[in-house]
Design an enzyme around this catalytic site. Structure first.
Site, PDB file in Angstrom:
ATOM      1  N   HIS B 261      30.190  31.751 -45.700  1.00 24.17           N
ATOM      2  CA  HIS B 261      30.781  31.734 -44.359  1.00 24.17           C
ATOM      3  C   HIS B 261      30.216  32.883 -43.509  1.00 24.17           C
ATOM      4  O   HIS B 261      29.657  32.672 -42.433  1.00 24.17           O
ATOM      5  CB  HIS B 261      32.303  31.852 -44.488  1.00 24.17           C
ATOM      6  CG  HIS B 261      33.034  31.807 -43.189  1.00 24.17           C
ATOM      7  ND1 HIS B 261      33.673  30.690 -42.721  1.00 24.17           N
ATOM      8  CD2 HIS B 261      33.237  32.764 -42.248  1.00 24.17           C
ATOM      9  CE1 HIS B 261      34.226  30.948 -41.540  1.00 24.17           C
ATOM     10  NE2 HIS B 261      33.977  32.204 -41.238  1.00 24.17           N
ATOM     11  N   GLU B 262      30.340  34.093 -44.017  1.00 25.97           N
ATOM     12  CA  GLU B 262      29.853  35.259 -43.256  1.00 25.97           C
ATOM     13  C   GLU B 262      28.330  35.203 -43.120  1.00 25.97           C
ATOM     14  O   GLU B 262      27.770  35.615 -42.107  1.00 25.97           O
ATOM     15  CB  GLU B 262      30.293  36.567 -43.911  1.00 25.97           C
ATOM     16  CG  GLU B 262      31.805  36.725 -44.109  1.00 25.97           C
ATOM     17  CD  GLU B 262      32.632  36.490 -42.858  1.00 25.97           C
ATOM     18  OE1 GLU B 262      32.096  36.638 -41.743  1.00 25.97           O
ATOM     19  OE2 GLU B 262      33.823  36.140 -42.990  1.00 25.97           O
ATOM     20  N   HIS B 265      27.511  33.201 -40.103  1.00 26.34           N
ATOM     21  CA  HIS B 265      27.613  34.050 -38.903  1.00 26.34           C
ATOM     22  C   HIS B 265      26.400  34.977 -38.809  1.00 26.34           C
ATOM     23  O   HIS B 265      25.829  35.198 -37.740  1.00 26.34           O
ATOM     24  CB  HIS B 265      28.881  34.918 -38.971  1.00 26.34           C
ATOM     25  CG  HIS B 265      30.159  34.197 -38.632  1.00 26.34           C
ATOM     26  ND1 HIS B 265      30.356  33.519 -37.464  1.00 26.34           N
ATOM     27  CD2 HIS B 265      31.329  34.080 -39.316  1.00 26.34           C
ATOM     28  CE1 HIS B 265      31.590  33.006 -37.437  1.00 26.34           C
ATOM     29  NE2 HIS B 265      32.197  33.323 -38.554  1.00 26.34           N
TER      30      HIS B 265
END
Lengths: 499, 499
Positions: B261-262, B265
């Protein structure tokens, strides 16, 4: 404009917060910054420095400081805060923007030329850039103003209030005695063998030992931290956020001494009193006094018998292989071995200050324009021979060894010697004030010394100039007497000679 | 005043550098800050935010932006830079200082009251503070200006250009279909058993796997890093300095999904093109679009069969005990298990957006002042029953579960759903554009997807509003069609039902 001390304090807080953030960005650059982010970080630091400078020279800050210099009813601490900030601001205001820009360019060129000169091991390659840097530093000194001795204006950046007229005779006396001591130690019948070569000390274990020593010293690890960096340094972002770094090498225990050194700096930063936080008083009055705290813990405590009486058993348990066959006596001798060397950073306590005096003397001649630059390498080597009895094989190990001049930094080196001299005077005063101090250290009790330093030195912050503070604490100002007495006693015993 | 684009660019650079330093200070607060330094860091961040705000509202910046809006000869990118900064500046200028101060106080009181209310598990304790926050947010929306729908002005902070009139129907359609899907999955004859309870996965090994996955995704570890923090986050200090954090738990593999997820980003931040660095274009046009990248990697890639076709053998080697007896099929089912739950952060892909729609509907009613606050807990629980078929046992697991409202944050939650919807549309477009994409992923080839996203989404920066950019890339704007098709196909197969 609202002229109240609170309005002035708000500006002090802002400047201080900016300083803390600059400290963070600089610390991060040496510890955790991704390799490709260096350019971005340079931009960020440049922006922060620009804002800090703009805030400092803001005319409204000048008005507030002018008001505070005459306002009735301020406390002595408030007056001191205003005085310190006024001094800092005056220097910033006096520096023309064109000169700042020219200096930045000359520094960049200086670093480049110095690196090339080192490749070629040839000073001449660096000479034109150094010449330009010297001219700009003279110009800077004239912009600041001085009473005829330009070096004073540069020295003031690191050691406010110190002057060549005061410093020179002390360093000359120190130099002459140290030359004599080095000779006597080299001629001593008992010599200290090298011990560490070929031995190995696990760096993870060194890391644990270093953190334990920091904790024992009273460095508060909930108000600071230790990380790794290529060159150890300490950085006070705020008294509750003091960051040390170390560089541990499995072939050496020097990293432990660098931890004690940075820890000494760190205790100073943590020791500023809460009433001074975010103000100009939460500062050491000089680099030399700051250095006195690092040298005190690194050398006067950390290379002493009492300290190792407590820690050596732990070391022998931790590094049973690396210290195989080594006893406390041999260890103490080895960590205090005196050997003339070309490089300051590797120097022992006796020869160290001769490196500093050498540079101080040359810096003074250079700033005075009394030494033609093409004679600098010879002047360096001549002093190395006279002071330490050795001749650098080339410029790389001689005049080109250090980055400071490549950066155009003059006036900084003497603070190292001031640190050593002050450290001995302060330690002697601590021993007088705390009977049984060293017996306690031999039992692992380091806190009484930390507390005494905190009460008498750290908590004072920047209320007084460095020498005045030292005089208040020790009864005397700058002197080489305590330092030389310390060396004579310690190294005389070690080498079995009367010094 | 010198009105040139370079003068404007210098101000953009300064603002951007300040933003990077704020990012650093915030990142450090969650990772390496000494425990006692939190107050000092708050002061530093407050000072930086103050300077950033002062720079943003500076009238001379306004003049430069007004000039740029009409200046001939600017490039399209220069126009876009000026437009984005003008939008940001206009919002800052419109916010009265008194309101900023009142909001800060209300937020502080809101957090305090929320914590107490959680202790007592009683919403009524929090109600007065929430009432105050809502009143101030309505005032803020009016200060920004809106066409009658205050929520639009708040939404604009996170999702510029998005409006209730556009968002509401899409979320309502999504909600209705998801309620149906949840029911169908719960009634499905094949159910997925819980797998991970009682198993252990060494966190050091998880750390190594997470770094390997980041590297395979094309996250550049020389232009970013991963550290540990209590709540995982990503922070783009600069495209060459993108910092992710993770929180690994030996009882779960969820940390790997949070890394993906990160990492999603992070790829976005690293993908801004060099010509946009230090300008307002080096930004995602919205939080929802940023979230689309994290959800794409976490879910559409990271919970898919192709991804684990490649990584599961590595996992079985690495966690031979923890995954004992587990085959790829069982693992895939377990990481995609659908279970209605009270808390969004633990929700699966099917139920997740129902948590978001629930909050969006309530936020809208609250900002419109159409829901009496003492009816909020009941309204929450009624929707939980209607959407997910479960009833929170108390306010703690219901209306008090989340910190966002305690902080007075309204308008943010919809960006989570926008991220999910955009992620599915973008992934579908990537599959159309890259034949063999998933066969490649099954061989561990993640770079083609990264490169496609970089070229079509990341490198665009903030040139276009989010929905326009998505339309340009996928051929259509905001829609739930791709997302629902993805869910129906994947979860229908998993649960053996036709959705």
């Amino acid at each position: 404009m609202d002229k109240t001390f609170d309005a002035l304090l708000a500006r002090m807080h802002e400047l201080r917060d900016l300083g803390g953030v600059i400290g963070l960005a600089s610390w991060d650059r040496e510890t955790y910054l991704p390799t490709r982010a260096h350019e971005a970080r340079s931009h960020q630091l440049s922006t922060l420095h620009g804002i800090q400078h703009e805030r400092l020279v803001d005319p409204r800050l000048g008005e507030l400081l002018a008001w505070a210099s005459e306002a009735p009813g301020l406390t002595p601490d408030q007056r001191a805060m205003a005085r310190v900030l006024t001094h800092e601001r005056n220097r910033a205001v006096k520096l023309p923007r064109t000169l700042v820009k020219a200096l930045a360019e000359a520094q960049s060129q200086g670093l480049h030329a110095w690196r090339e000169a080192r490749e070629e091991r040839r000073f001449a390659r660096f000479q034109p850039a150094l010449s330009r840097l010297l001219a700009l530093r003279r110009e800077q000194a004239d912009a600041y103003g001085h009473g005829g001795e330009r070096y004073d204006a540069l020295l003031d950046e690191y050691e406010p209030g110190m002057r060549v007229a005061r410093l020179g005779p002390v360093l000359a006396s120190l130099r002459d005695t140290l030359i004599r001591l080095v000779g006597a130690l080299q001629a001593a019948p008992r010599q200290v063998p090298e011990l560490f070569q070929g031995r190995r000390f696990d760096t993870e274990a060194q890391w644990r030992v270093s953190l334990r020593m920091l904790g024992d010293m009273g460095f508060e690890l909930d108000a600071g931290r230790q990380d790794k960096s290529i060159h150890p340094f300490s950085s006070g972002l705020h008294p509750t956020d003091v960051r040390l770094t170390t560089d541990l090498d499995e072939h050496s225990l020097e990293g432990l001494f660098s931890t004690l050194h940075e820890g000494g700096h760190g205790l100073y930063e943590q020791g500023f009193q809460p009433a001074h936080h975010r103000t100009p008083l939460a500062n050491a009055p000089s680099m030399g006094l700051h250095e006195s705290q690092s040298r005190l813990w690194e050398n006067l405590v950390g290379r002493g018998r009492p300290f190792w009486t407590h820690y050596f058993p732990l070391m022998r348990d931790t590094f049973s292989e690396g210290l195989a066959g080594v006893a406390l006596e041999g260890f103490l001798a080895a960590i205090n071995r005196v050997t003339p060397s070309f490089i300051r950073t590797a120097a022992d306590e006796v020869t160290y200050n001769l490196h500093i005096v050498l540079r101080y003397e040359l810096e003074l001649l250079l700033i005075r324009d009394e030494l033609p630059l093409d004679e600098l390498p010879a002047a360096w080597n001549e002093r190395m021979r006279r002071f330490l009895g050795i001749t650098p094989p080339d410029d790389l190990q001689g005049v080109l060894q250090d980055i400071h001049w490549a950066w155009g930094e003059f006036g900084y080196f003497p603070t190292y010697s001031l640190g050593n001299l002050y450290s001995a005077s302060l330690y002697a005063a601590a021993r007088r004030a705390l009977p049984g101090l060293e017996e306690g250290i031999a039992r692992g009790e380091l806190r009484p010394l930390r507390d005494w330093l905190r009460d008498h030195v750290h908590a004072e912050g920047y209320r007084l100039p460095a020498e005045e503070l030292v005089r208040k604490v020790t009864g005397q100002g700058l002197t080489d007497v305590d330092f030389l007495a310390y060396l004579q006693s310690k190294f005389g015993a070690l080498y079995g000679v009367t010094l």
